[in-house]
Design a protein around this motif. Structure first.
Motif, PDB file in Angstrom:
ATOM      1  N   GLY A  88       8.065  -0.748 -26.008  1.00 27.12           N
ATOM      2  CA  GLY A  88       6.940  -0.133 -26.995  1.00 27.12           C
ATOM      3  C   GLY A  88       6.860   0.351 -28.096  1.00 27.12           C
ATOM      4  O   GLY A  88       7.573   0.755 -29.150  1.00 27.12           O
ATOM      5  N   VAL A  89       5.616   0.582 -29.143  1.00 22.03           N
ATOM      6  CA  VAL A  89       5.095   0.926 -30.101  1.00 22.03           C
ATOM      7  C   VAL A  89       5.277   2.126 -31.093  1.00 22.03           C
ATOM      8  O   VAL A  89       4.236   2.896 -30.329  1.00 22.03           O
ATOM      9  CB  VAL A  89       4.152   0.166 -30.773  1.00 22.03           C
ATOM     10  N   TYR A  90       5.955   2.339 -32.091  1.00 27.77           N
ATOM     11  CA  TYR A  90       6.088   3.490 -32.175  1.00 27.77           C
ATOM     12  C   TYR A  90       6.145   4.151 -34.110  1.00 27.77           C
ATOM     13  O   TYR A  90       5.376   3.168 -34.308  1.00 27.77           O
ATOM     14  CB  TYR A  90       7.625   4.897 -31.606  1.00 27.77           C
ATOM     15  N   VAL A  91       5.351   4.769 -34.468  1.00 26.33           N
ATOM     16  CA  VAL A  91       4.611   5.313 -35.887  1.00 26.33           C
ATOM     17  C   VAL A  91       5.700   6.928 -35.863  1.00 26.33           C
ATOM     18  O   VAL A  91       5.223   7.500 -34.700  1.00 26.33           O
ATOM     19  CB  VAL A  91       3.631   5.867 -35.675  1.00 26.33           C
ATOM     20  N   VAL A  92       6.064   6.551 -36.798  1.00 24.98           N
ATOM     21  CA  VAL A  92       6.216   7.489 -37.800  1.00 24.98           C
ATOM     22  C   VAL A  92       5.624   8.168 -38.565  1.00 24.98           C
ATOM     23  O   VAL A  92       4.778   8.167 -39.590  1.00 24.98           O
ATOM     24  CB  VAL A  92       8.180   7.568 -38.441  1.00 24.98           C
ATOM     25  N   LEU A  97       7.545  13.293 -37.399  1.00 23.64           N
ATOM     26  CA  LEU A  97       6.913  13.303 -35.782  1.00 23.64           C
ATOM     27  C   LEU A  97       6.903  11.968 -35.374  1.00 23.64           C
ATOM     28  O   LEU A  97       5.904  10.899 -35.631  1.00 23.64           O
ATOM     29  CB  LEU A  97       5.876  13.963 -35.532  1.00 23.64           C
ATOM     30  N   VAL A  98       7.824  11.594 -34.178  1.00 20.34           N
ATOM     31  CA  VAL A  98       7.379   9.767 -33.712  1.00 20.34           C
ATOM     32  C   VAL A  98       6.500  10.199 -32.641  1.00 20.34           C
ATOM     33  O   VAL A  98       6.270  10.874 -31.488  1.00 20.34           O
ATOM     34  CB  VAL A  98       8.729   9.593 -32.975  1.00 20.34           C
ATOM     35  N   ILE A  99       5.283   9.267 -32.311  1.00 22.02           N
ATOM     36  CA  ILE A  99       4.605   9.029 -31.549  1.00 22.02           C
ATOM     37  C   ILE A  99       3.994   7.921 -31.234  1.00 22.02           C
ATOM     38  O   ILE A  99       3.985   6.742 -31.519  1.00 22.02           O
ATOM     39  CB  ILE A  99       3.122   9.689 -31.995  1.00 22.02           C
ATOM     40  N   PRO A 100       3.682   7.854 -29.793  1.00 18.18           N
ATOM     41  CA  PRO A 100       3.409   6.490 -29.253  1.00 18.18           C
ATOM     42  C   PRO A 100       2.202   6.232 -29.608  1.00 18.18           C
ATOM     43  O   PRO A 100       0.734   6.446 -29.577  1.00 18.18           O
ATOM     44  CB  PRO A 100       3.226   6.814 -27.615  1.00 18.18           C
TER      45      PRO A 100
END
Length: 291
Positions: A88-92, A97-100
């Motif tokens: 899964g790719v996540y952006v900070v 806040l970490v979001i998919p």
């Protein structure tokens, strides 16, 4: 670049001249390492300047490469290898806040806006695909935590996504998300909560004010034992002591089974804790067993 040129030139360069300088640098480094901004606001400024007018393929390539390099160099792009077959790719985000990265989520549209890209534009889909590829190829692999997590001798409890609560031998404290390398995703975080100076005992919570019935076949499992078992179950789930047995409420209609289950769900995950009727289809139970 804008800041540097404005400091070194008197009078400062106008927008047209700045755009010309930036574009020449991008074109020069399209095959190599392109310029990487230092801050989110700087990234957005540069992207918005480059997004003016119709974008040729070369412009899409250099803008997406710059954004990917910014995320990776600032450790803001993760690949969770435990999610799905490919990870899964996540952006900070800037506030931790970490979001998919999911093109259908509002949080992803908010992220795109923060880097100067309109999610309604066709370039947005191109950029998401490039970020996904960069994550698979170059991003740091991080197992994103869900709800609570033990690491060493410390317990970490999610708190709204941007912060978390750390419990160890030194005490209990609220720390930023990402402390000690522990990251919670916004989709798997308990709603924001405060550490109380005068905590309420578990037994005083309204959900434990139940009329437990004694079981004739098991006299030792009296009302007080059932109340302690329920408290232990909730505490175990909140403190990451797994696995816990499946919890089932048995009683007559109107006895408070659903209300109690709903209270426990909201205690654990806040307003998202909603109790619904079980589906009789086979796929439903397969999904429940998997998750």
């Amino acid at each position: 670049i804008m800041r540097a040129w404005n400091q070194r030139n008197s009078p400062p360069l106008d927008d047209r001249e700045l755009l010309s300088v930036i574009d020449s640098i991008f074109r020069r480094h399209i095959e190599g390492e392109c310029y990487v901004p230092e801050r989110w606001d700087e990234l957005r400024e540069v992207v918005e300047v480059q997004m003016r007018g119709k974008l040729p393929r070369s412009a899409k390539m250099r803008i997406s490469k710059m954004i990917c390099n910014f995320l990776i160099s600032n450790d803001r792009l993760f690949l969770d290898p435990t999610v799905g077959p490919d990870g899964g790719v996540y952006v900070v985000l800037p506030d931790n806040l970490v979001i998919p990265l999911d093109r259908n989520r509002i949080s992803t549209k908010y992220f795109l806006r923060s880097v100067g890209v309109n999610s309604a534009e066709t370039f947005a889909q191109y950029l998401i695909s490039e970020i996904e590829a960069a994550a698979y190829d170059r991003a740091r692999k991080v197992e994103i935590a869900r709800w609570v997590k033990w690491s060493g001798e410390a317990l970490y409890i999610s708190c709204g996504g941007r912060e978390m609560v750390k419990v160890d031998d030194s005490g209990i404290s609220k720390v930023p998300n990402g402390t000690d390398g522990i990251w919670f995703s916004s989709e798997w975080s308990i709603d924001e909560w405060e550490i109380s100076d005068d905590p309420l005992p578990v037994y005083d919570l309204p959900i434990f004010n139940l009329n437990f019935e004694e079981i004739e076949e098991i006299p030792e499992y009296d009302a007080e034992s059932q109340r302690k078992m329920l408290a232990a179950w909730v505490i175990s789930l909140m403190s990451g002591v797994y696995p816990v047995p499946i919890l089932a409420f048995i009683g007559s209609k109107g006895g408070g089974k659903t209300r109690t289950a709903d209270g426990i769900a909201k205690l654990l995950i806040g307003r998202r804790g909603v109790v619904s009727s079980a589906d009789s289809t086979k796929d439903y139970w397969v999904t429940v067993s998997y998750t």
